[in-house]
Motif scaffolding. Sequence first.
Motif, mmCIF file in Angstrom:
data_model
loop_
_atom_site.group_PDB
_atom_site.id
_atom_site.type_symbol
_atom_site.label_atom_id
_atom_site.label_comp_id
_atom_site.label_asym_id
_atom_site.label_seq_id
_atom_site.Cartn_x
_atom_site.Cartn_y
_atom_site.Cartn_z
ATOM 1 N N TRP A 1 -7.423 -12.870 23.272
ATOM 2 C CA TRP A 1 -6.103 -12.398 23.255
ATOM 3 C C TRP A 1 -5.497 -11.910 24.953
ATOM 4 N N THR B 1 -4.796 -15.383 26.325
ATOM 5 C CA THR B 1 -3.556 -15.887 26.107
ATOM 6 C C THR B 1 -2.573 -15.094 26.733
ATOM 7 N N TRP B 2 -2.269 -13.943 26.853
ATOM 8 C CA TRP B 2 -1.240 -13.323 27.217
ATOM 9 C C TRP B 2 -1.394 -13.395 28.794
ATOM 10 N N GLY C 1 -3.232 -15.392 30.828
ATOM 11 C CA GLY C 1 -2.998 -16.999 30.954
ATOM 12 C C GLY C 1 -1.528 -17.422 30.946
ATOM 13 N N GLY C 2 -0.900 -17.026 29.842
ATOM 14 C CA GLY C 2 0.484 -17.376 29.554
ATOM 15 C C GLY C 2 1.507 -16.618 30.626
ATOM 16 N N GLY C 3 1.153 -15.627 30.999
ATOM 17 C CA GLY C 3 2.011 -14.935 31.883
ATOM 18 C C GLY C 3 1.648 -15.690 33.621
ATOM 19 N N TRP C 4 0.659 -16.089 33.654
ATOM 20 C CA TRP C 4 0.215 -16.677 35.029
ATOM 21 C C TRP C 4 1.042 -18.115 35.153
ATOM 22 N N TRP C 5 0.788 -18.856 33.862
ATOM 23 C CA TRP C 5 1.263 -20.379 33.756
ATOM 24 C C TRP C 5 3.000 -20.127 33.652
ATOM 25 N N LEU C 6 3.360 -18.997 33.196
ATOM 26 C CA LEU C 6 4.990 -18.869 33.418
ATOM 27 C C LEU C 6 5.385 -18.773 34.786
ATOM 28 N N TYR D 1 -3.944 -10.433 17.305
ATOM 29 C CA TYR D 1 -2.646 -11.007 17.701
ATOM 30 C C TYR D 1 -1.404 -10.292 16.513
ATOM 31 N N GLN E 1 3.906 -19.390 37.528
ATOM 32 C CA GLN E 1 3.448 -20.834 38.245
ATOM 33 C C GLN E 1 4.671 -21.830 37.745
ATOM 34 N N SER E 2 5.389 -21.815 36.889
ATOM 35 C CA SER E 2 6.255 -22.559 36.249
ATOM 36 C C SER E 2 7.620 -22.305 36.965
#
Length: 113
Positions: free
Chosen positions: A96, A99-100, A102-107, A63, A109-110
């Motif tokens: 890593w 994180t990136w 999953g974070g992009g997918w979550w973002l 990271y 989806q939101s």
Amino acid sequence: RGRDDEPLAARGGARGRRQPQLAHDGVALLPELRERARAHQRVERVHELFRRYGAVIVIVGRYIVPLRQLQGYIAGSAEMGFRPFAIWSAIGAALWVGTWGGGGWWLAQSIPG
């Protein structure tokens, strides 16, 4: 011509001629010697830190960009084996990506719509 081109005897002679000057400039030479000793102590401190927490450093190093670039060199000089380094590096890479990715997918989806 560089210093490597000089014959060994010529370099020895030049150093011999400088010996009285080095003795006279010994006070100026001491800070350089102290700095070299401090640098050696810092390297040993980093090696000890890597020996104790190598797995964590390799994982977290994914990271932190400068650490990611240098961790292989540090691990090798600290004599961390290739197998543990490769395993922890793969785990760090998976985390890593998770994180990136999953974070992009979550973002994504939101975002409404």
